[in-house]
Design an enzyme around this catalytic site. Structure first.
Site, PDB file in Angstrom:
ATOM      1  CG  ASP A 173     -10.375  -0.578   4.575  1.00 41.95           C
ATOM      2  OD1 ASP A 173     -10.398  -1.397   3.362  1.00 41.95           O
ATOM      3  OD2 ASP A 173     -10.161  -0.627   5.700  1.00 41.95           O
ATOM      4  CE  LYS A 181      -3.987  -2.086   1.641  1.00 38.54           C
ATOM      5  NZ  LYS A 181      -4.210  -2.797   3.740  1.00 38.54           N
ATOM      6  CD  GLN A 195      -3.905  -4.366   6.387  1.00 42.81           C
ATOM      7  OE1 GLN A 195      -4.167  -3.542   5.649  1.00 42.81           O
ATOM      8  NE2 GLN A 195      -4.277  -5.595   5.533  1.00 42.81           N
TER       9      GLN A 195
END
Ligand code: GUN
Length: 297
Positions: free
Chosen positions: A122, A55, A99
């Site tokens: 997200d 990322k 995460q």
């Protein structure tokens, strides 16, 4: 019947990242705006560490600033919530990604609920999940968004009336995928571990999205001839004779490719789309926070 078309997610994702990079340049030139993404990793799950490294690399390539927060496994929930509060209030941070999975002593839902929904790139906050479920535009989870792009690349923009089967009911993939396909006017079925007659259910689908995390579970005779098959699974197989452990999807590619019209490979299918969509969502979030239209790209 001819072998199915291989849907090249790697190439599609490269193109998407290039378009995001153009948008980032345009935002800098026209509005002096530089999107920033904070990535929070708790503990040292090896797979998560690889994702986070990728990322950061892809952010740098697209001109997006990345802020990495690596916290030890024993971080308390309170410490994590305090960090998120700080990121919520930081104007240089337009997107926040925590995460998953988190260590067992941390309540995942409480952490996701702490993220400012406007920075929730997200799309996991219940506010954004609710927007998706009710058809209101908002931030959409990256993996299902990437899957939808690949489906449309194959079938065109009009999916209305097609039968779609989503295998798996996770909050990260299955449920938002079903909501996105419903928004596209598909007739959607969600199957899971208690579904009866799974093979026959799947064999009715024009679009089959597999997201169950079981290597090669979907066989050739589960697939309707000509169907579009999207394989979200990334399963690491036991090491072979030379000690190498390969990645496998949820779909038995060889069998499925003999029946399907088009299919994503693993690796090189859905995987690269997730990060590309994350970058896209970060730009969208930065624009919304600054009342700027998303540049064309
Ligand atoms: N873990 C596996 N996939 C994802 C994802 O898309 N987002 C986050 N935050 N964690 C993940």
């Amino acid at each position: 019947m001819a072998e199915a078309k291989r849907i090249d997610g790697k190439a599609f994702a490269e193109g998407l990242r290039g378009r995001v990079a153009d948008q980032v340049r345009e935002l800098k030139d026209s509005h002096n705006l530089s999107p920033g993404l904070a990535v929070v990793l708790v503990g040292n799950d090896p797979a998560s560490e690889i994702y986070v490294r990728n990322k950061n690399k892809m952010c740098a390539e697209a001109g997006i600033k990345s802020f990495e927060h690596k916290l030890p496994d024993e971080t308390t929930q309170k410490e994590l919530l305090t960090l998120i509060d700080g990121l919520n209030g930081d104007p240089a941070v337009n997107g926040i990604l925590v995460q998953l999975p988190l260590p067992d002593h941390i309540d995942e839902q409480a952490v996701l609920a702490e993220i400012d929904p406007g920075k929730d790139v997200d799309g996991f906050h219940v506010y954004n999940a609710g927007k998706l479920a009710t058809g209101v535009p908002g931030l959409v989870p990256c993996t299902p968004l990437g899957c939808l792009m690949l489906i449309k690349e194959q079938l065109g923009d009009d999916l209305s009336g097609l039968r779609a089967m989503v295998l798996g009911r996770s909050n990260i993939v299955g449920k938002p995928m079903a909501a996105l396909l419903l928004r596209e006017h598909c007739t959607v079925t969600i199957a899971h571990s208690r579904t009866r007659d799974l093979a026959a259910e799947c064999a009715r689908a024009d679009i089959l999205v597999a997201a169950v995390g079981r290597a090669h579970m979907v066989k050739g005779d589960w697939i309707k001839p000509g169907a579009t098959v999207i394989d979200v699974g990334i399963n690491r197989l036991a090491p072979d004779a030379d000690g190498k452990s390969k990645l496998a999807g949820d779909v038995d590619y060889q069998e499925a490719a003999a029946v399907a019209g088009a299919i994503t490979p693993v690796p090189g299918g859905v995987g690269p789309m997730t990060i590309a969509c994350l970058l896209r969502n970060t730009v969208a979030a930065a624009c919304a926070q600054n009342d700027v239209e998303v540049p064309e790209g």
